[in-house]
Scaffold this active site. Structure first.
Site, PDB file in Angstrom:
ATOM      1  N   VAL A 105      12.050  -1.740  -0.585  1.00  0.00           N
ATOM      2  CA  VAL A 105      12.422  -0.560   0.185  1.00  0.00           C
ATOM      3  C   VAL A 105      11.858   0.680  -0.491  1.00  0.00           C
ATOM      4  O   VAL A 105      11.941   0.832  -1.708  1.00  0.00           O
ATOM      5  CB  VAL A 105      13.955  -0.459   0.347  1.00  0.00           C
ATOM      6  CG1 VAL A 105      14.669  -0.354  -0.993  1.00  0.00           C
ATOM      7  CG2 VAL A 105      14.343   0.704   1.248  1.00  0.00           C
ATOM      8  N   SER A 106      11.234   1.563   0.290  1.00  0.00           N
ATOM      9  CA  SER A 106      10.732   2.852  -0.180  1.00  0.00           C
ATOM     10  C   SER A 106       9.753   2.643  -1.339  1.00  0.00           C
ATOM     11  O   SER A 106       8.741   1.968  -1.186  1.00  0.00           O
ATOM     12  CB  SER A 106      11.925   3.748  -0.560  1.00  0.00           C
ATOM     13  OG  SER A 106      11.530   5.089  -0.723  1.00  0.00           O
TER      14      SER A 106
END
Length: 289
Positions: A105-106
């Protein structure tokens, strides 16, 4: 999912001169599915994403705190995506794991891309959540970026609460307020050096030239209302990765994995459980050793 860490086996693993706090779920239990290797967002400790491990009880799950983050000791020297991908592969080896499904994520989505390119033999499928191809990204809301770069969001709950909507968007959904408070309560502040080295890790890095050679089935998940990583970045990833699909979470911000948890988990499970395509195995990567 009230106690997502209660079933985790937490250890301190020494790899390549670094000690990393590692959490594993259900790796000792039989499963019809490969385990998930998860790379977290910048400055985020294991507990921040532990609810996802709890929401996928049919699968093993493993992740670690980056140096100076969570309860991993301070980094002595800077590191880069090559180093940490090698480190992640060594940790998999400690647990006797070969092939895994890779997810990030990210900031961790960039690490997940690099891991899949550097270690294609270890990667079955790739899930990229609210992420970018690195330095060649479409920037987000400047107000969100300014606050994102401030580690105070991890240290000061009032700051995080006040600026949550600007930072992460997608807080109008029913139940999102509770999820927000729960998320803030799980955060542990990174050390200043740990946070700085994580920022430095991706300076100058981009996956863009290598993405056309990515042979893995890839799910790209983006939030429609992401103030930090605009949806356009997911469209770039979709255009560049041959065997990819893009799922847009309506009304979702940067933390849609949290605020739209049921929808997100359903999309991830559907992707990971889908029958394998003829193109899925056996192709090499531009970053492979």
């Amino acid at each position: 999912m009230s106690e997502p860490m209660k079933d985790a086996v937490v250890t301190m693993e020494e790899v390549g001169g670094r000690t990393l706090r590692t959490a594993a779920w259900r790796l000792d239990k039989p499963s019809d599915h490969l385990p998930i290797l998860f790379f977290n967002g910048i400055g985020a400790n294991i507990e921040a994403v532990a609810p996802l491990a709890d929401a996928l009880p049919e699968r093993g799950f493993i992740m670690f705190d980056m140096p100076g983050v969570g309860e991993s000791p301070e980094p002595l020297i800077p590191y880069n995506p090559f180093t940490m991908s090698w480190t992640a592969a060594q940790i998999l080896g400690r647990y006797g794991l070969g092939e895994v499904d890779v997810m990030g994520v990210s900031w961790g989505g960039a690490m997940a891309q690099h891991f899949a390119l550097q270690h294609p033999q270890r990667t079955r499928r790739l899930t990229l959540i609210a992420t970018t191809p690195g330095m060649a990204m479409i920037p987000g809301n400047p107000a969100a970026f300014t606050k994102m770069a401030n580690p105070r969001r991890y240290i000061d709950p009032e700051f995080m609460n006040e600026h949550f909507a600007t930072l992460y968007g997608g807080v109008d959904k029913d139940g999102a307020e509770h999820q927000k408070d729960s998320h803030i309560g799980r955060l542990k502040p990174p050390s200043p050096r740990g946070y700085l080295y994580q920022l430095m890790c991706m300076i100058g890095w981009t996956s863009l030239p290598a993405l056309p050679f990515m042979s893995k089935e890839t799910l790209i998940m983006m939030g429609e209302d992401d103030q930090i990583v605009p949806l356009a970045n997911g469209k770039i990833l979709k255009a560049m990765i041959p065997n990819s699909r893009l799922v847009t979470v309506e009304g979702g911000g940067h933390l849609f994995l949290l605020t739209h948890a049921d929808e997100s988990v359903a999309a991830i499970r559907e992707f990971l459980d889908a029958p394998e395509s003829e193109k899925e195995a056996g192709r090499t990567s531009a970053f492979a050793a």
